[in-house]
Design an enzyme around this catalytic site. Sequence first.
Site: not given
Length: 377
Positions: A94-95, A97-98, A148, A191, A218, A268, A306, A308, A311, A337
């Site tokens: 990611d850039s 910005g967040f 951004d 945005q 956003g 994500d 499950c 994994c 489990c 898990h």
Amino acid sequence: MSDPAFRFDLAATCGAARTGTIHTPRGPIRTPAFMPVGTAATVKAMLPESVAATGADILLGNTYHLMLRPTAERVAALGGLHRFMNWSGPILTDSGGFQVMSLTGLRKMTEEGVRFASHIDGSRHMLSPERSMEIQRLLGSDIVMAFDECTPYPATREQAQASMELSMRWARRSRDAFGDRPGHALFGIMQGSTFPDLRAQSAETLREIGFDGYAIGGLAVGEGQAAMFEVLDYAPGLLPADRPRYLMGVGKPDDIVGAVQRGVDMMDCVLPSRSGRTGQAFTRHGVVNIKNARHAEDPRPLDEACTCPACRGYSRAYLHHVFRAGEIISSMLLTWHNLHYYQELMAGLRGAIAAGTLDSFVADFHAMRAPGDIPPL
């Protein structure tokens, strides 16, 4: 795609939902895809090979955190992010910005970019579209995000418009600074908050600039699921159909299912790993709080269906014990898990879209969760 080494092949649709493959020089990404978050060059409590074993095709790294520690220059000197963290598959960064947006009081934003103080040591830094592109080039990520401003929520129409227009000017500078990098892709970020005409204006500007993929930014910033879905009812359709669509920072399992139904290809979220560290497990029946006393003597697994390691080999009683005792294995098993559950959900969605049975898959998903966790013994 403009870069033949990076292309998106659409395999099937079901309503607005899509399934396909993003081809990259480091391997294919099956869509819809969920990207585990490796903020500081690690998915917390997981080995990279364990993350791969859950079915993840791609990881997310974080420009803001990596530029501060260990620095992008150091990562580059050590052979790039893939070698540094021992992950051979694709990485999206990611850039920044967040993260910078969330540093209220520690940042000053201008047309040039954002000056901010590090949350680690107070040192001063400047993050601009050009610097963000440079950092992501040094890291060597496969998918680079344009710089951004993530518009906060709630925002007035005037605030949302000014923020979106700034992000679009930064998107153009990001495109120029990214240059020609065969094998690497640049995604633009839409945005416009919850205003349809601003979203449309943003999408039009991004299409005109031209990107390898497009993100919907956003959202998942406090507006609630109903408002998010309202935007997703139209926003993906504003973006080119032959490019991947990425919804940033989402989310809970039912957020993901709803987003996929509305045409999103990539997502994500820190939720599966963060929840694992705080004693929460996602199952087909909903969320299990392993810290609760009801699990103390329960010999059953988290989810009997499950496969994994948590489990297959451990009881709820054991997971309750190691969480209460503060043992590291608790974070390891619950994170594994959760990531396994998320990837199983994505595989189920891909299969249902390909088979044209998405509606019944979604109905079963909600029906299974409605009663909540299995009854206590």
